[in-house]
Every structure is written in C-alpha cells, then in structure tokens.
Design a protein around this motif. Structure first.
Motif, short mmCIF file in Angstrom:
data_model
loop_
_atom_site.label_atom_id
_atom_site.label_comp_id
_atom_site.label_asym_id
_atom_site.label_seq_id
_atom_site.Cartn_x
_atom_site.Cartn_y
_atom_site.Cartn_z
N ASN A 22 0.81 -1.22 0.00
CA ASN A 22 0.00 0.00 0.00
C ASN A 22 0.84 1.27 0.00
O ASN A 22 0.30 2.36 0.16
N ILE A 23 2.15 1.14 -0.15
CA ILE A 23 3.04 2.30 -0.12
C ILE A 23 3.45 2.66 -1.54
O ILE A 23 3.92 1.81 -2.30
N MET A 24 3.27 3.93 -1.89
CA MET A 24 3.69 4.42 -3.19
C MET A 24 5.08 5.03 -3.05
O MET A 24 5.33 5.83 -2.14
N CYS A 25 5.99 4.67 -3.94
CA CYS A 25 7.34 5.20 -3.94
C CYS A 25 7.57 6.02 -5.19
O CYS A 25 7.10 5.67 -6.27
N VAL A 26 8.27 7.12 -5.03
CA VAL A 26 8.66 7.95 -6.16
C VAL A 26 10.19 7.91 -6.20
O VAL A 26 10.85 8.33 -5.27
N ARG A 27 10.72 7.38 -7.27
CA ARG A 27 12.18 7.28 -7.41
C ARG A 27 12.68 8.40 -8.31
O ARG A 27 12.11 8.66 -9.37
N VAL A 28 13.74 9.03 -7.87
CA VAL A 28 14.39 10.06 -8.68
C VAL A 28 15.61 9.40 -9.32
O VAL A 28 16.54 9.00 -8.62
N PRO A 29 15.59 9.26 -10.63
CA PRO A 29 16.68 8.54 -11.30
C PRO A 29 17.95 9.38 -11.40
O PRO A 29 17.92 10.61 -11.40
N ASP A 30 19.07 8.69 -11.46
CA ASP A 30 20.37 9.28 -11.81
C ASP A 30 20.84 10.38 -10.87
O ASP A 30 21.32 11.43 -11.31
N ILE A 31 20.75 10.16 -9.57
CA ILE A 31 21.32 11.11 -8.62
C ILE A 31 22.76 10.69 -8.39
O ILE A 31 23.03 9.58 -7.96
N ASN A 32 23.72 11.58 -8.68
CA ASN A 32 25.10 11.21 -8.41
C ASN A 32 25.48 11.64 -7.00
O ASN A 32 24.79 12.42 -6.36
N ILE A 33 26.57 11.12 -6.51
CA ILE A 33 26.94 11.30 -5.10
C ILE A 33 27.16 12.77 -4.74
O ILE A 33 26.89 13.17 -3.61
N SER A 34 27.60 13.58 -5.67
CA SER A 34 27.83 14.99 -5.36
C SER A 34 26.53 15.80 -5.35
O SER A 34 26.54 16.97 -5.03
N SER A 35 25.41 15.15 -5.67
CA SER A 35 24.12 15.85 -5.72
C SER A 35 23.16 15.43 -4.60
O SER A 35 21.97 15.66 -4.69
N LEU A 36 23.68 14.78 -3.56
CA LEU A 36 22.80 14.30 -2.50
C LEU A 36 22.04 15.43 -1.80
O LEU A 36 20.96 15.22 -1.28
N GLY A 37 22.60 16.62 -1.79
CA GLY A 37 21.94 17.75 -1.15
C GLY A 37 21.01 18.53 -2.07
O GLY A 37 20.30 19.42 -1.61
N ASP A 38 20.99 18.19 -3.36
CA ASP A 38 20.11 18.89 -4.29
C ASP A 38 18.64 18.64 -3.93
O ASP A 38 18.27 17.54 -3.53
N THR A 39 17.83 19.66 -4.09
CA THR A 39 16.41 19.56 -3.78
C THR A 39 15.63 19.28 -5.05
O THR A 39 15.88 19.87 -6.10
N TYR A 40 14.66 18.37 -4.93
CA TYR A 40 13.80 17.99 -6.05
C TYR A 40 12.37 18.34 -5.70
O TYR A 40 11.92 18.12 -4.58
#
Length: 95
Positions: A21-39
């Motif tokens: 019953n859980i919906m997941c939204v995956r953000v593709p292609d996040i590189n390690i230097s972008s972990l702090g980027d906001t989507y």
C-alpha cells in the motif's frame, strides 16, 4: 490505491512504484555529489495536487531520527553521508 495518479519530479513525469500500500517515487540518476540537491515532487490524485520539496539528505535525516529505522539502514545512510562529505572535500581540493 487511487486511480488517476500523476507524479512528476522537477516537471518530468515519472511512474510511481508500489510496495503493498506504499507508493514510492524514485528520482533517477542522482550522483553522489548531488545528494543535497532539492527535487520538487508533485503528486496529482483525481485533480488534487501535493507539492513537496525533497532531497536525499532529507531522507537520510528522517532515517537517522526515526525510532523505527533499523541498524543496517542507519549504517548505509551514515556511509552515504560520509562518502558525500569526502566527495565535496575532494572537489574543493582539485578546483
């Protein structure tokens, strides 16, 4: 689960994934230097919209502050955090 669900990340449509019953939204292609980027995640259900700004660091913070998370997940999140810090330090040194 509702019908007519539309999901977008930064304006680009993505297909939601389901785990029970859980919906997941995956953000593709996040590189390690972008972990702090906001989507910007927008979910539309039957004409009603929910907008949420989210980042990998937000998820990591929630995991580490959750009473329900397990030790293995905590260790993975900590390792990603320290790896991200090392990448940022290395990037500053080569610039």
């Amino acid at each position: 689960m509702a019908n007519n669900i539309n999901v977008s990340v930064n304006g680009q449509n993505v297909a939601p994934e389901y785990d029970g019953n859980i919906m997941c939204v995956r953000v593709p292609d996040i590189n390690i230097s972008s972990l702090g980027d906001t989507y910007n995640v927008k979910i539309s259900v039957n004409g009603k919209e929910i907008n949420q700004k989210y980042s990998v660091m937000t998820y990591m913070y929630k995991v580490l502050n959750s009473q329900n998370s397990n030790t293995k997940l905590n260790n993975v999140v900590k390792a990603l955090y320290f790896y991200n810090e090392a990448v940022k330090q290395y990037s500053m040194e080569i610039e």
